[in-house]
Design a protein around this motif. Structure first.
Motif, PDB file in Angstrom:
ATOM      1  N   ASN A   1      81.726  35.950  15.320  1.00  0.00           N
ATOM      2  CA  ASN A   1      81.541  35.466  13.960  1.00  0.00           C
ATOM      3  C   ASN A   1      81.569  33.937  13.924  1.00  0.00           C
ATOM      4  N   ARG A   2      82.563  33.342  14.562  1.00  0.00           N
ATOM      5  CA  ARG A   2      82.647  31.862  14.564  1.00  0.00           C
ATOM      6  C   ARG A   2      81.437  31.250  15.263  1.00  0.00           C
ATOM      7  N   LEU A   3      80.993  31.887  16.323  1.00  0.00           N
ATOM      8  CA  LEU A   3      79.818  31.395  17.040  1.00  0.00           C
ATOM      9  C   LEU A   3      78.580  31.446  16.145  1.00  0.00           C
ATOM     10  N   MET A   4      78.417  32.537  15.418  1.00  0.00           N
ATOM     11  CA  MET A   4      77.261  32.679  14.530  1.00  0.00           C
ATOM     12  C   MET A   4      77.336  31.697  13.358  1.00  0.00           C
ATOM     13  N   VAL A   5      78.535  31.457  12.838  1.00  0.00           N
ATOM     14  CA  VAL A   5      78.697  30.479  11.760  1.00  0.00           C
ATOM     15  C   VAL A   5      78.312  29.091  12.268  1.00  0.00           C
ATOM     16  N   ALA A   6      78.769  28.742  13.470  1.00  0.00           N
ATOM     17  CA  ALA A   6      78.432  27.434  14.046  1.00  0.00           C
ATOM     18  C   ALA A   6      76.921  27.311  14.259  1.00  0.00           C
ATOM     19  N   ALA A   7      76.292  28.386  14.740  1.00  0.00           N
ATOM     20  CA  ALA A   7      74.847  28.355  14.968  1.00  0.00           C
ATOM     21  C   ALA A   7      74.097  28.197  13.652  1.00  0.00           C
ATOM     22  N   ALA A   8      74.530  28.903  12.618  1.00  0.00           N
ATOM     23  CA  ALA A   8      73.884  28.787  11.309  1.00  0.00           C
ATOM     24  C   ALA A   8      74.050  27.377  10.756  1.00  0.00           C
ATOM     25  N   GLN A   9      75.227  26.804  10.921  1.00  0.00           N
ATOM     26  CA  GLN A   9      75.474  25.442  10.447  1.00  0.00           C
ATOM     27  C   GLN A   9      74.581  24.443  11.174  1.00  0.00           C
ATOM     28  N   MET A  10      74.439  24.614  12.479  1.00  0.00           N
ATOM     29  CA  MET A  10      73.569  23.725  13.253  1.00  0.00           C
ATOM     30  C   MET A  10      72.125  23.830  12.771  1.00  0.00           C
ATOM     31  N   LEU A  11      71.665  25.035  12.460  1.00  0.00           N
ATOM     32  CA  LEU A  11      70.306  25.235  11.969  1.00  0.00           C
ATOM     33  C   LEU A  11      70.103  24.539  10.627  1.00  0.00           C
ATOM     34  N   VAL A  12      71.053  24.707   9.724  1.00  0.00           N
ATOM     35  CA  VAL A  12      70.952  24.083   8.400  1.00  0.00           C
ATOM     36  C   VAL A  12      70.960  22.563   8.523  1.00  0.00           C
ATOM     37  N   GLU A  13      71.850  22.024   9.349  1.00  0.00           N
ATOM     38  CA  GLU A  13      71.918  20.566   9.522  1.00  0.00           C
ATOM     39  C   GLU A  13      70.660  20.027  10.177  1.00  0.00           C
ATOM     40  N   SER A  14      70.123  20.751  11.149  1.00  0.00           N
ATOM     41  CA  SER A  14      68.901  20.328  11.815  1.00  0.00           C
ATOM     42  C   SER A  14      67.741  20.276  10.827  1.00  0.00           C
ATOM     43  N   TYR A  15      67.636  21.302   9.999  1.00  0.00           N
ATOM     44  CA  TYR A  15      66.564  21.322   9.002  1.00  0.00           C
ATOM     45  C   TYR A  15      66.745  20.191   8.000  1.00  0.00           C
ATOM     46  N   ALA A  16      67.974  19.953   7.590  1.00  0.00           N
ATOM     47  CA  ALA A  16      68.234  18.898   6.606  1.00  0.00           C
ATOM     48  C   ALA A  16      67.831  17.536   7.146  1.00  0.00           C
ATOM     49  N   ARG A  17      68.017  17.309   8.446  1.00  0.00           N
ATOM     50  CA  ARG A  17      67.614  16.025   9.044  1.00  0.00           C
ATOM     51  C   ARG A  17      66.113  15.957   9.221  1.00  0.00           C
ATOM     52  N   ARG A  18      65.495  17.084   9.531  1.00  0.00           N
ATOM     53  CA  ARG A  18      64.075  17.087   9.845  1.00  0.00           C
ATOM     54  C   ARG A  18      63.172  17.087   8.609  1.00  0.00           C
ATOM     55  N   ALA A  19      63.607  17.732   7.548  1.00  0.00           N
ATOM     56  CA  ALA A  19      62.770  17.892   6.360  1.00  0.00           C
ATOM     57  C   ALA A  19      62.261  16.552   5.798  1.00  0.00           C
ATOM     58  N   PRO A  20      63.118  15.537   5.630  1.00  0.00           N
ATOM     59  CA  PRO A  20      62.606  14.265   5.103  1.00  0.00           C
ATOM     60  C   PRO A  20      61.565  13.619   6.037  1.00  0.00           C
ATOM     61  N   VAL A  21      61.765  13.752   7.317  1.00  0.00           N
ATOM     62  CA  VAL A  21      60.811  13.181   8.275  1.00  0.00           C
ATOM     63  C   VAL A  21      59.471  13.917   8.169  1.00  0.00           C
ATOM     64  N   ASP A  22      59.521  15.237   8.078  1.00  0.00           N
ATOM     65  CA  ASP A  22      58.288  16.018   7.928  1.00  0.00           C
ATOM     66  C   ASP A  22      57.546  15.628   6.655  1.00  0.00           C
ATOM     67  N   ARG A  23      58.282  15.443   5.557  1.00  0.00           N
ATOM     68  CA  ARG A  23      57.639  15.042   4.299  1.00  0.00           C
ATOM     69  C   ARG A  23      57.001  13.663   4.433  1.00  0.00           C
ATOM     70  N   MET A  24      57.687  12.753   5.134  1.00  0.00           N
ATOM     71  CA  MET A  24      57.149  11.414   5.314  1.00  0.00           C
ATOM     72  C   MET A  24      55.865  11.465   6.151  1.00  0.00           C
ATOM     73  N   VAL A  25      55.887  12.225   7.232  1.00  0.00           N
ATOM     74  CA  VAL A  25      54.705  12.346   8.091  1.00  0.00           C
ATOM     75  C   VAL A  25      53.549  12.954   7.307  1.00  0.00           C
ATOM     76  N   ASP A  26      53.819  13.996   6.529  1.00  0.00           N
ATOM     77  CA  ASP A  26      52.774  14.599   5.705  1.00  0.00           C
ATOM     78  C   ASP A  26      52.181  13.581   4.740  1.00  0.00           C
TER      79      ASP A  26
END
Length: 66
Positions: A25-50
């Motif tokens: 459970n803790r491993l899956m929570v950490a993985a989900a958090q990493m995914l959310v944080e990664s998307y949050a960092r990437r989304a503004p860059v993707d919008r800028m590139v678009d």
């Protein structure tokens, strides 16, 4: 929430959790958090590139023809 994982992935997560001395459970929570944080960092860059690609589409087309 229930997450249904393929058996092989579930086994791999179990092995990793054991190696890391944590629960699946803790491993899956950490993985989900990493995914959310990664998307949050990437989304503004993707919008800028678009935006740049849309703004400079005609310039890029002219460069292709050159």
């Amino acid at each position: 929430m229930t997450v249904l994982l393929p058996e092989q992935l579930d086994e791999q997560i179990g092995e990793l959790a054991t190696q890391m001395h944590t629960s699946k459970n803790r491993l899956m929570v950490a993985a989900a958090q990493m995914l959310v944080e990664s998307y949050a960092r990437r989304a503004p860059v993707d919008r800028m590139v678009d935006g740049v690609l849309k703004r400079d589409m005609s310039l890029l087309a002219r460069l292709e023809d050159a």
